[in-house]
Motif scaffolding. Structure first.
Motif, PDB file in Angstrom:
ATOM      1  N   MET A   1       1.644  59.989 -17.523  1.00 11.69           N
ATOM      2  CA  MET A   1       2.875  60.944 -16.092  1.00 11.69           C
ATOM      3  C   MET A   1       1.665  61.787 -15.440  1.00 11.69           C
ATOM      4  SD  MET A   1       5.501  60.739 -17.035  1.00 11.69           S
ATOM      5  CE  MET A   1       5.760  63.294 -15.778  1.00 11.69           C
ATOM      6  N   ASP A   2       0.439  61.641 -16.182  1.00  8.02           N
ATOM      7  CA  ASP A   2      -0.633  62.413 -15.451  1.00  8.02           C
ATOM      8  C   ASP A   2      -1.013  61.561 -13.788  1.00  8.02           C
ATOM      9  OD1 ASP A   2      -1.992  60.704 -16.443  1.00  8.02           O
ATOM     10  OD2 ASP A   2      -3.219  62.043 -18.292  1.00  8.02           O
ATOM     11  N   GLY A   3      -0.472  60.716 -13.175  1.00  8.01           N
ATOM     12  CA  GLY A   3      -1.293  59.780 -12.084  1.00  8.01           C
ATOM     13  C   GLY A   3      -1.028  60.823 -11.243  1.00  8.01           C
ATOM     14  N   LEU A   4      -1.685  61.010  -9.865  1.00  9.42           N
ATOM     15  CA  LEU A   4      -2.265  61.004  -9.219  1.00  9.42           C
ATOM     16  C   LEU A   4      -1.048  61.187  -8.582  1.00  9.42           C
ATOM     17  CD1 LEU A   4      -3.952  61.558  -6.511  1.00  9.42           C
ATOM     18  CD2 LEU A   4      -3.547  59.163  -5.860  1.00  9.42           C
ATOM     19  N   PHE A   5       0.148  60.739  -8.334  1.00  9.84           N
ATOM     20  CA  PHE A   5       1.477  61.147  -8.258  1.00  9.84           C
ATOM     21  C   PHE A   5       1.787  62.282  -8.386  1.00  9.84           C
ATOM     22  CE2 PHE A   5       0.688  58.161  -4.920  1.00  9.84           C
ATOM     23  CZ  PHE A   5       1.084  56.499  -6.053  1.00  9.84           C
ATOM     24  N   TYR A   6       2.151  62.264  -9.660  1.00 10.81           N
ATOM     25  CA  TYR A   6       2.749  63.281 -10.747  1.00 10.81           C
ATOM     26  C   TYR A   6       1.764  64.356 -10.334  1.00 10.81           C
ATOM     27  CZ  TYR A   6       4.135  65.835 -14.415  1.00 10.81           C
ATOM     28  OH  TYR A   6       4.776  67.272 -15.195  1.00 10.81           O
TER      29      TYR A   6
ATOM     30  N   ILE B   1      -9.593  43.790  -4.760  1.00 11.49           N
ATOM     31  CA  ILE B   1     -10.922  44.403  -3.848  1.00 11.49           C
ATOM     32  C   ILE B   1     -10.970  46.015  -4.979  1.00 11.49           C
ATOM     33  CG2 ILE B   1      -9.527  43.286  -1.976  1.00 11.49           C
ATOM     34  CD1 ILE B   1      -7.988  45.661  -1.209  1.00 11.49           C
ATOM     35  N   GLY B   2     -10.569  46.095  -5.734  1.00  7.21           N
ATOM     36  CA  GLY B   2     -10.504  47.239  -6.595  1.00  7.21           C
ATOM     37  C   GLY B   2     -10.047  48.740  -6.206  1.00  7.21           C
ATOM     38  N   MET B   3      -9.027  48.409  -5.618  1.00  6.43           N
ATOM     39  CA  MET B   3      -8.009  49.687  -4.863  1.00  6.43           C
ATOM     40  C   MET B   3      -7.416  49.740  -6.896  1.00  6.43           C
ATOM     41  SD  MET B   3      -5.213  49.816  -2.436  1.00  6.43           S
ATOM     42  CE  MET B   3      -6.021  48.121  -1.802  1.00  6.43           C
ATOM     43  N   GLY B   4      -7.488  51.121  -6.676  1.00  6.48           N
ATOM     44  CA  GLY B   4      -6.758  51.335  -7.748  1.00  6.48           C
ATOM     45  C   GLY B   4      -5.062  51.350  -7.914  1.00  6.48           C
ATOM     46  N   ILE B   5      -4.606  51.838  -8.904  1.00  5.20           N
ATOM     47  CA  ILE B   5      -3.105  50.540  -9.401  1.00  5.20           C
ATOM     48  C   ILE B   5      -1.890  52.048  -8.161  1.00  5.20           C
ATOM     49  CG2 ILE B   5      -1.368  50.887 -11.056  1.00  5.20           C
ATOM     50  CD1 ILE B   5      -3.628  48.783 -11.139  1.00  5.20           C
ATOM     51  N   GLN B   6      -2.547  52.748  -8.523  1.00  3.46           N
ATOM     52  CA  GLN B   6      -1.071  53.700  -7.660  1.00  3.46           C
ATOM     53  C   GLN B   6      -1.313  53.199  -6.329  1.00  3.46           C
ATOM     54  OE1 GLN B   6      -4.649  55.199  -8.921  1.00  3.46           O
ATOM     55  NE2 GLN B   6      -4.696  56.945  -9.660  1.00  3.46           N
ATOM     56  N   TRP B   7      -2.664  52.609  -6.010  1.00  2.00           N
ATOM     57  CA  TRP B   7      -1.857  52.975  -3.909  1.00  2.00           C
ATOM     58  C   TRP B   7      -0.987  51.986  -4.359  1.00  2.00           C
ATOM     59  CZ3 TRP B   7      -3.202  56.859  -1.994  1.00  2.00           C
ATOM     60  CH2 TRP B   7      -4.121  57.284  -2.261  1.00  2.00           C
ATOM     61  N   ILE B   8      -1.433  50.905  -5.164  1.00  2.00           N
ATOM     62  CA  ILE B   8      -0.484  49.377  -4.901  1.00  2.00           C
ATOM     63  C   ILE B   8       1.162  50.036  -5.317  1.00  2.00           C
ATOM     64  CG2 ILE B   8       0.198  47.140  -6.025  1.00  2.00           C
ATOM     65  CD1 ILE B   8      -2.133  47.369  -4.292  1.00  2.00           C
ATOM     66  N   GLN B   9       1.249  51.160  -6.061  1.00  2.00           N
ATOM     67  CA  GLN B   9       2.509  51.390  -6.476  1.00  2.00           C
ATOM     68  C   GLN B   9       3.655  52.094  -5.322  1.00  2.00           C
ATOM     69  OE1 GLN B   9       1.595  53.967  -9.487  1.00  2.00           O
ATOM     70  NE2 GLN B   9       1.772  52.367 -11.391  1.00  2.00           N
TER      71      GLN B   9
ATOM     72  N   GLU C   1      13.602  38.636 -11.570  1.00  2.00           N
ATOM     73  CA  GLU C   1      11.612  38.425 -11.854  1.00  2.00           C
ATOM     74  C   GLU C   1      10.834  37.797 -10.270  1.00  2.00           C
ATOM     75  OE1 GLU C   1      14.864  36.836 -12.836  1.00  2.00           O
ATOM     76  OE2 GLU C   1      14.557  38.145 -14.580  1.00  2.00           O
ATOM     77  N   TRP C   2      11.854  37.731  -9.117  1.00  3.81           N
ATOM     78  CA  TRP C   2      11.953  37.988  -8.166  1.00  3.81           C
ATOM     79  C   TRP C   2      10.475  39.396  -7.418  1.00  3.81           C
ATOM     80  CZ3 TRP C   2      12.571  40.053  -3.511  1.00  3.81           C
ATOM     81  CH2 TRP C   2      11.642  39.351  -2.429  1.00  3.81           C
ATOM     82  N   ALA C   3      11.234  39.899  -7.844  1.00  3.90           N
ATOM     83  CA  ALA C   3      10.576  41.082  -7.536  1.00  3.90           C
ATOM     84  C   ALA C   3       9.606  41.592  -7.860  1.00  3.90           C
ATOM     85  CB  ALA C   3      11.679  42.402  -7.289  1.00  3.90           C
ATOM     86  N   ARG C   4       9.339  41.862  -9.236  1.00  2.48           N
ATOM     87  CA  ARG C   4       8.327  41.936  -9.932  1.00  2.48           C
ATOM     88  C   ARG C   4       6.882  40.338  -9.607  1.00  2.48           C
ATOM     89  NH1 ARG C   4      11.584  43.345 -13.482  1.00  2.48           N
ATOM     90  NH2 ARG C   4      12.809  40.923 -14.570  1.00  2.48           N
ATOM     91  N   GLY C   5       7.378  39.428  -9.454  1.00  2.23           N
ATOM     92  CA  GLY C   5       6.289  38.299  -9.369  1.00  2.23           C
ATOM     93  C   GLY C   5       5.514  38.382  -7.909  1.00  2.23           C
ATOM     94  N   ILE C   6       6.729  39.638  -6.571  1.00  2.00           N
ATOM     95  CA  ILE C   6       6.013  40.231  -5.830  1.00  2.00           C
ATOM     96  C   ILE C   6       4.645  40.957  -6.416  1.00  2.00           C
ATOM     97  CG2 ILE C   6       6.011  41.192  -3.823  1.00  2.00           C
ATOM     98  CD1 ILE C   6       7.406  38.553  -3.225  1.00  2.00           C
ATOM     99  N   TYR C   7       5.567  42.093  -7.036  1.00  2.00           N
ATOM    100  CA  TYR C   7       4.469  43.544  -7.263  1.00  2.00           C
ATOM    101  C   TYR C   7       3.425  42.127  -7.971  1.00  2.00           C
ATOM    102  CZ  TYR C   7       3.046  47.220  -9.425  1.00  2.00           C
ATOM    103  OH  TYR C   7       2.139  48.554 -10.063  1.00  2.00           O
ATOM    104  N   GLN C   8       3.041  41.225  -8.970  1.00  4.57           N
ATOM    105  CA  GLN C   8       2.389  40.888  -9.725  1.00  4.57           C
ATOM    106  C   GLN C   8       1.379  40.467  -8.449  1.00  4.57           C
ATOM    107  OE1 GLN C   8       3.354  41.660 -12.905  1.00  4.57           O
ATOM    108  NE2 GLN C   8       0.618  41.627 -12.814  1.00  4.57           N
TER     109      GLN C   8
END
Lengths: 348, 153, 143, 390, 173
Positions: free
Chosen positions: E1-6, A28-36, A12-19
Motif C-alpha cells: 500500500m505504500d508504493g510510489l503510486f499510492y 535492466i534493473g528498473m523498479g517494479i512500480q514503473w512496470i505497473q 493467462e495471455w495478459a498475465r503472460g505479457i505482464y510476466q
C-alpha cells in the motif's frame, strides 16, 4: 497456439505479457512500480481506443439503422455504404468554429462537456470484456458503474445552465430531473440481479450466469433496466433533454464545434456503456457456446445497441410530467415488487 | 322559410333601416350602422333563424364610401346570409361583433389592418398581417398599386 | 400518466409498433441518389419554357397574360407588314411554371421542356433570351 | 411566496415545429404556459390586392400558393366560386375529374399533416412512411397536369387536361396499397400508450367553443359537430358518392387525429367510386364566352381567333353582384367572396382561409398547457402559413 | 500500500480536495461554487478509495456528487437573481486568520495526542458486502430503522411542500 490462447484464455495471455515485461524490467534493473505504470498506461490506451472506435461505429450504425427503418439508405456517399461518414463528421466538427457567446459562464461552459464525457467513460473500467480482461475487478463494480453515470447527468445540467439560453436551461432542467428520478429504478433493477447472482462484482455476476442467463431468471428486472437505462441516456422516447421539436436543441443549443462533439460522443459512450451493462447483467457477458468470449461480448453489445436504436426510431416522445408519473407510479413500484419477490424466492 | 322570406321578414321588422340588395346567388341585406348589433343578436337568437356561425367579416372600398360585409350561416337549417353596413370613407367606425361571435376577433383585426375600418369595442385592435409601423391600408383603391419591384440587376 | 392495469394491455400495442418498424427495416429502400441516379419526368411535365422563333407570330399575348410578368418581348413590324420579334426573354427566376403561356399561345410557339434544374450562380444566368430558349438543354452544374 | 419570474419565450418564426413562419409569443412559468399570443404576417404576399389587378383566369395559379399542401382543392374552390358568379357548371366528365383529383389532394394533405404531427411529437419514422406514400400521389398529379405541387390544373368551367391514359390504372394501383399503409400508421400510433397519453385531453375544444370561434373542417368535426360542406352543399358529384363523415366526441387532439385518419379512408372510397363511374365526354363547358377555342383550326377560322384574343384580353364578363362559396378544403372551409363590377377583373376578392380563423382559439386552449402540449396542439390544428397570411 | 503510486495519488487527491474546498468558499459566482463542490465530493470519494473503504467511496460519489450537488445546483439556478449577482465579500482578513489559526491549533493538539493504530495491511481490512449487510441488519438494526424513519419524514415533508403549489400553471389562467 498463441492465437488460441489470446481468444480463449485472455486472462493467462495478459498475465503472460505482464510476466515478460517484468523479466525484461528486472534484467535492466528498473523498479517494479514503473512496470505497473506502463502496464496501466497501455491498458488505458487500449480501452480509450476501443471506446472511440466503437463510438464512431455506433454513429454510423445509428444513421444506417434509422435510414433502413425509414425505408431510405442512410449515408451512401462517403465511401461504400458511407463507412467514412463518422470520420467526415469528426473532421467537420473539429474545424467548425466554436462561437464566442456573450453572457456565457465560460468555466462551466467548457468543463461540462469534458466531465460528461469522462463520467460516461468511467463506466468501462468495471465492465468485464472477457474472462481476464477487466481493468479493475472491483467487488462493488455495479455500484461504481452507477456512480459514474450519475456524475455525467450533473454536467448535462451544468452545460444547459451555463449557455445562457432559455431553451438550454429548460433542456438542462429536464435532463437533471429525468436522470435523477430514473436512477432509482435503475439501481433497484440491478440489485435484483445482484441478489440472484450473489454479490455486486460484475465479474461474479457474469460467472454466475454460466448456466442460465439472468434475463430468464429476472425478466421483469431486464425490462425495467432497459426502460430506466433509456431514460438515463436521454434516448428513445425519453429524449426530452435535447427535444429538437420543442427546445430547438435542448442543452446542446449553444454548443458547436469540438464541444458539441464532446457531448455527442459522451451520449454515444453512454449508449455503449448502457448496452454493455445490460449484457453483463442480463445476457451473460462473455458466456457463449463456441465463439471466443470477446466476440460473444461484442455481438451481444451490438445487438443491444440495435435494440436501443430500434426503440428510439419507433416511439414518439413522452411528456415531462408523464415521464415523472410513469416513473414514480409505474416503474419504481414494479422494481420494488420485483426486489421483494426475488428476496422471497431466494429465502424460501 | 327560404331566403327571400328572411329578407322580407327583416325589412318588415326594421322598416326603413334594412334593405334587401341582392337575392339570386346569395341573399345580401343592407343594414344601418346603429341597428347592426341588434340585427345580429336577432338573427343569432331567434329560434327559426339561428345564424349561429360567423363565416367572415371584410370590407369593400367603394371609393366614396366603405361597405363592411358580414357573412353568417345557420348550421341547423343550412342557410347563409350577408349583411352590409355602409360607412363613410374618412372615419370608418363600426361596432365590433366579438361580443356575439368570438370568431370575429381576427377578421376584424385584418379588416382594420388592410382597409382601415375601426371596430369600437374590439379587445386589441392592432395590425395583424402587416408590420406595426406600416402606414396606409393596402386594400384601399387609393393605395398605389403600380409600384413594381425595381429589378436590381 | 395514470396507467391503470387496463392500460397494461397497451404494452402489446407497443410491441406491435416495434413489429411495424422491424418489417420496414427489411423492405427495399425507395429513395434514389439524386445526382448520380435521376428520375425521368413524365411526358406532360411543365419545366423550362421552350420558344420556337419561326412559329412565333409576335402577338405578345403570352407576355400580357403571364400572371408574374416573367416574359418580356420587343417586336417590330417586318418588311411585308408581318410583325417579327426583335427580342424575346423569359426570366426563369420569376416564372412559376404555371403553364398558362403555353396554353394560350395561338400559334403554339411555346412548349415545355423537361428541364427543372435551373439553379445558377449569377442572376443573369437565370434570364433565358432567344437562343437559349430553343432546344439545347441549359447547363446543369452537377452532372 | 416568491414565484419564479415568468419567462417570455418566442416560439419564433424560425422554429422546427411551427409549420411555417408563425410566431407564438408564449409567457411561461416553468414548464407551464401562462399566456400565448400568435403573431403572423411574415408570409403576407397581398394576394387579395393582386387579384384586383388580374383577370379571373390569371388568378388560378396564385390560388395554388394559398394552402400549398392542397393546391388542387384551392383551385377547385376558386373555380367553383367564379362558376357560381357566372351561373355555369362544369360538364359531367370535368366534374368527375375534379372530384378525383381533389380527393386525392385531401389524402396527400392528411398524409403531410399526420407525418409532420408525428415528427413534432418525436416519432421520426412516421414522417418518412407518410411521405413515401404521398410520393405516389405526387407522381399521379405530375402525370395529370405536369407539376407535383403547384398544380394549376382546373379552369373556370372545367379542367384543362383530360386524364392521361396510364392514369386510371396507376390510381387503382395506389388505392389497393394505401389501406394497408394506413393500417401501418394506426398500428404505429393510434393505440400506442405514449401517443395516447400525449394527446388524450390535450387542447380540448367543446362543440360550443368550436362553433363560437368559427372552427371548420376536421377540427370542428373532432368536437362532435357533424358538419361537412360536401354533404351540406353537394356541388360537383359528391351527392352520387357514398361516404360517411367521421365525427369525434371529446374534441381533444386524439379526436382530431382520429378524424383525419378516418377521412383518409373515406377519401379513398370516394376516389374508388369516382373512378368506377367516370363518364366519357368533354371536360370544358362549351359556352363561347368561357371556353377557349381549340388551336388546331386557327389560321383559317378567323372569328375563333378574334374570340380567343377577346377572351384573353377582356376576360369573362360576369354579372354585377357579389357571391360567396365555401368549399370543404382538407384544413377547413376555404371560401372565396367575389364582388364583381361587370368587368373582367374582380372588384374585390376576399379569401376566407380556414387556418386563419381556426387559429383564434389558440390562446384560449393553450393557457395552462405545457410546452410540449403547445407543439401537440399546434400540430393537431395543422395550420399552413401560406393560407394564414395570404 | 505504500508504493510510489499510492503516495502520488494520495497527494494529488488531497490537493484537489483542499483546493476545491477553498474555491467553493471564496468563489463569488455561486454556480461555479457548485461545480467545485462536485470536485470536492469526488476528491473525498477518492481518498476513501485509497483507504480501502470502497463501499463508502462509492456511496459518497453516488449520494453526494450525484444527488446532493444536483440539489444545490437546482436551488441556485431556480431561485431568481441569486446565480447572477456577485456575492459581496466582507474582507476583514485579520479576524479570519486569527480564528483559523486558533482552530488549527485545537485540531492539531487533539490529533497528535492520540496513539494512531498502524493502518491494517492492504486487502485484509476491506469489508465485504456480506459483512456490511449483516452488520446493518444485525447489531445496528435500531439506528438503521431510526434513520429510515427520519428519511421518510423528510420525503413526506418534501412532497407536501411541493404539492402545495402544484397547480401553478392553472392558477394564473
Amino acid at each position: 497456439m498463441w492465437l488460441y490462447q489470446f481468444f480463449y484464455q485472455p486472462g493467462e495471455w495478459a498475465r503472460g505479457i505482464y510476466q515478460v515485461m517484468e523479466n525484461w524490467a528486472v534484467r535492466i534493473g528498473m523498479g517494479i512500480q514503473w512496470i505497473q505504470l506502463i502496464d496501466m498506461i497501455i491498458v488505458a490506451i487500449i480501452l480509450i481506443a476501443f471506446i472511440f472506435l466503437d463510438v464512431m461505429f455506433l454513429t454510423w450504425l445509428e444513421r444506417k439503422v434509422a435510414g433502413h427503418i425509414q425505408v431510405r439508405h442512410g449515408p451512401m456517399r462517403t465511401g461504400p455504404h458511407g463507412i467514412i461518414q463518422p470520420v467526415a463528421d469528426a473532421i467537420k466538427l473539429l474545424f467548425k468554429e466554436p462561437m464566442a457567446l456573450p453572457g456565457v459562464d465560460n468555466l462551466i461552459y467548457l468543463i461540462s462537456p469534458l466531465m460528461m464525457f469522462v463520467g460516461a467513460m468511467l463506466i468501462y473500467i468495471v465492465i468485464p470484456f472477457s474472462p481476464g480482461w477487466v481493468v479493475a475487478p472491483m467487488d462493488y463494480g455495479l455500484l461504481f458503474a452507477f456512480a459514474a453515470s450519475g456524475l455525467s447527468s450533473f454536467f448535462v445540467m451544468a452545460g444547459g445552465w451555463s449557455s445562457n439560453n432559455k431553451w438550454s436551461l429548460l433542456g438542462g432542467m429536464r435532463a437533471a430531473a429525468m436522470t435523477l428520478s430514473y436512477e432509482v429504478p435503475l439501481i433497484l433493477a440491478a440489485i435484483g440481479v445482484a441478489l440472484v447472482s450473489g454479490g455486486l462484482s460484475l465479474v461474479g455476476i457474469v460467472e454466475s450466469q454460466a448456466g442460465m442467463w439472468n434475463i430468464i431468471r429476472q425478466p421483469l428486472a431486464a425490462v425495467l433496466f432497459l426502460v430506466a437505462s433509456l431514460a438515463e441516456m436521454n434516448r428513445g422516447p425519453f429524449d426530452l433533454a435535447e427535444a429538437e421539436q420543442e427546445l430547438v436543441a435542448g442543452y446542446l443549443t449553444e454548443y458547436s464545434g469540438m464541444r458539441f462533439a464532446m457531448y455527442y460522443l459522451g451520449e454515444y459512450t453512454h449508449l455503449l456503456a448502457g448496452a454493455a451493462l445490460f449484457t453483463t447483467l442480463f445476457l451473460g457477458g462473455w458466456q457463449g457456446p463456441l465463439l471466443p468470449p470477446i466476440l460473444w461480448f461484442l455481438i451481444k453489445i451490438h445487438v443491444m445497441v440495435f435494440v436501443y436504436m430500434w426503440i428510439r426510431w419507433t416511439y414518439p416522445r413522452i411528456r415531462i410530467d408523464h415521464l415523472m408519473a410513469f416513473n414514480w407510479k409505474f416503474v419504481l413500484p414494479l422494481a420494488l415488487i420485483n426486489l421483494g419477490v426475488t428476496g422471497l424466492v431466494l429465502v424460501l | 322559410m327560404n331566403l327571400c322570406e328572411i329578407g322580407r321578414e327583416l325589412e318588415r321588422r326594421y322598416d326603413g333601416l334594412v334593405r334587401v340588395v341582392q337575392e339570386n346567388p346569395d341573399l345580401v341585406v343592407e343594414v344601418a350602422r346603429e341597428k347592426l348589433l341588434e340585427v345580429c343578436r336577432f338573427l343569432k337568437d331567434t329560434p327559426d333563424f339561428e345564424f349561429n356561425f360567423l363565416i367572415f367579416i371584410t370590407a369593400v372600398d367603394r371609393v366614396d364610401y366603405l361597405e363592411v360585409v358580414y357573412c353568417l350561416r345557420s348550421m341547423s337549417n343550412f342557410r347563409q346570409i350577408m349583411l352590409k353596413v355602409q360607412v363613410p370613407a374618412d372615419n370608418p367606425e363600426v361596432p365590433s361583433l366579438t361580443g356575439i361571435w368570438p370568431a370575429a376577433g381576427f377578421d376584424e383585426r385584418e379588416t382594420y389592418d388592410l382597409l382601415g375600418v375601426r371596430f369600437s369595442g374590439h379587445p386589441d385592435l392592432t395590425r395583424i398581417l402587416l408590420p406595426d409601423d406600416w402606414e396606409g391600408h393596402p386594400l384601399r383603391k387609393s393605395y398605389p398599386v403600380d409600384k413594381r419591384p425595381v429589378r436590381t440587376y | 400518466m395514470a396507467l391503470g392495469l387496463r392500460d397494461v394491455a397497451l404494452v402489446v400495442e407497443l410491441l406491435r409498433g416495434l413489429g411495424v418498424t422491424l418489417r420496414h427495416l427489411f423492405k427495399p429502400t425507395v429513395t434514389i441518389h439524386y445526382p448520380t441516379e435521376r428520375r425521368e419526368v413524365y411526358e406532360r411535365y411543365r419545366g423550362l419554357v421552350r420558344w420556337d422563333k419561326e412559329k412565333c407570330a409576335a402577338c405578345a399575348l403570352c407576355a400580357r397574360f403571364c400572371p408574374v410578368k416573367a416574359i418580356t418581348i420587343q417586336t417590330d413590324d417586318g418588311e411585308d407588314g408581318k410583325k417579327t420579334v426583335k427580342y424575346y426573354q423569359i426570366d426563369a427566376a420569376h416564372c412559376m411554371y404555371c403553364g398558362l403561356c403555353s396554353e394560350i399561345c395561338p400559334v403554339g410557339a411555346l412548349s415545355h421542356s423537361p428541364y427543372h434544374e435551373l439553379a445558377a450562380y449569377r442572376r443573369e444566368d437565370t434570364i433565358y433570351a432567344q437562343e437559349r430558349l430553343s432546344g439545347a438543354p441549359p447547363i446543369t452544374m452537377y452532372r | 411566496m416568491q414565484t419564479t419570474h415568468e419567462m417570455v419565450v418566442n416560439l419564433g418564426p424560425q422554429h422546427p415545429s411551427t409549420h411555417g413562419v408563425m410566431k407564438l409569443e408564449v409567457v411561461m412559468d416553468g414548464e407551464y404556459i401562462v399566456d400565448c399570443k400568435p403573431v403572423i404576417g411574415q408570409l403576407h404576399r397581398g394576394m387579395e390586392k393582386m387579384a384586383e389587378g388580374m383577370l379571373y383566369g390569371q388568378f388560378i395559379p396564385i390560388t395554388d400558393r394559398l394552402d400549398y399542401l392542397s393546391p388542387a382543392c384551392n383551385n377547385l374552390s376558386y373555380c367553383l366560386a367564379v362558376e357560381k358568379l357566372l351561373g355555369i357548371e362544369a360538364p359531367e366528365r370535368g366534374k368527375y375529374i375534379r372530384v378525383i383529383i381533389a380527393e386525392m389532394q385531401r389524402i396527400a394533405n392528411h398524409l403531410v399533416a399526420l407525418g409532420s404531427w408525428g415528427l413534432d411529437l418525436g416519432a421520426w419514422t412516421i414522417l418518412l412512411y407518410t411521405f413515401r406514400d404521398r410520393e405516389m400521389l405526387l407522381d399521379l398529379f405530375e402525370m395529370f397536369c405536369g407539376q407535383r405541387m403547384t398544380l394549376n390544373c382546373f379552369r373556370v368551367g372545367g379542367t384543362t387536361y383530360d386524364l392521361p391514359d396510364g392514369f386510371v390504372e396507376k390510381a387503382r394501383e395506389f388505392l389497393e396499397v394505401i389501406p394497408s399503409r394506413i393500417n401501418d400508421y394506426e398500428a404505429l400510433l393510434t393505440k400506442n400508450p405514449i401517443w395516447m397519453t400525449r394527446l388524450r385531453d390535450v387542447g380540448v375544444v367543446s362543440a360550443e367553443d368550436a362553433l363560437a370561434y368559427g372552427l371548420t373542417g376536421p377540427n370542428l368535426r373532432a368536437s362532435g359537430v357533424k358538419w361537412d360542406l360536401r354533404k351540406v352543399y353537394p356541388y360537383e358529384v359528391y351527392d352520387r358518392m357514398q361516404f360517411d363523415v367521421p365525427v369525434g366526441s371529446r374534441g381533444d387532439c386524439l379526436d382530431r387525429y382520429y378524424v383525419r385518419i378516418q377521412e383518409m379512408r373515406q377519401s379513398c372510397r370516394i376516389v374508388q367510386q369516382a373512378l368506377d363511374q367516370l363518364p366519357p365526354g368533354d371536360i370544358m363547358v362549351d359556352m363561347p364566352t368561357i371556353a377557349l377555342p381549340n388551336k388546331e383550326e386557327f389560321p383559317n377560322n378567323f372569328p375563333e381567333v378574334v374570340r380567343h384574343f377577346h377572351l384573353l384580353v377582356q376576360g369573362y364578363a360576369p354579372p354585377e353582384g357579389e357571391v360567396y362559396l365555401g368549399y370543404e378544403n382538407p384544413k377547413g372551409e376555404l371560401g372565396f367572396y367575389l364582388v364583381s363590377d361587370g368587368s373582367g377583373y374582380p372588384y374585390r376578392l376576399k379569401i376566407r382561409s380556414p387556418s386563419f380563423i381556426n387559429m383564434q382559439i389558440f390562446p384560449k386552449i393553450m393557457r395552462g398547457a405545457m410546452l410540449a402540449d403547445v407543439i401537440a396542439i399546434l400540430a393537431s390544428f395543422d395550420p399552413v402559413l401560406g393560407e394564414i397570411d395570404r | 500500500m505504500d508504493g510510489l503510486f499510492y503516495q502520488i495519488s494520495f497527494w494529488v487527491l488531497a490537493v484537489i480536495t483542499v483546493l476545491s474546498a477553498l474555491m467553493v468558499t471564496t468563489m463569488q459566482n455561486l454556480t461555479r461554487g457548485v461545480i467545485f463542490l462536485v470536485f470536492f465530493f469526488l476528491g473525498i470519494g477518492g481518498l476513501y478509495f485509497l483507504m480501502q473503504a470502497e463501499f463508502l467511496a462509492l456511496v459518497q460519489v453516488v449520494v453526494y456528487a450525484g444527488a446532493v450537488a444536483v440539489l444545490f445546483a437546482f436551488v441556485i439556478m431556480l431561485t431568481p437573481r441569486v446565480a447572477e449577482r456577485e456575492i459581496k465579500q466582507s474582507l476583514n482578513l485579520g479576524a479570519g486568520f486569527i480564528l483559523a489559526a486558533l482552530f488549527l491549533a485545537l485540531v492539531l493538539s487533539l490529533l497528535l495526542g492520540q496513539p494512531w493504530p498502524e493502518l491494517a495491511a492492504p486487502g485484509a481490512g476491506t469489508i465485504t458486502l456480506g459483512q456490511l449487510g449483516q452488520a446493518l441488519l444485525g447489531e445496528y438494526l435500531l439506528p438503521f430503522e431510526l434513520v429510515s424513519v427520519v428519511l421518510l419524514v423528510a420525503l413526506v415533508g418534501a412532497v407536501v411542500i411541493a404539492g402545495r403549489n402544484a397547480g401553478r400553471g392553472e392558477r394564473k389562467s
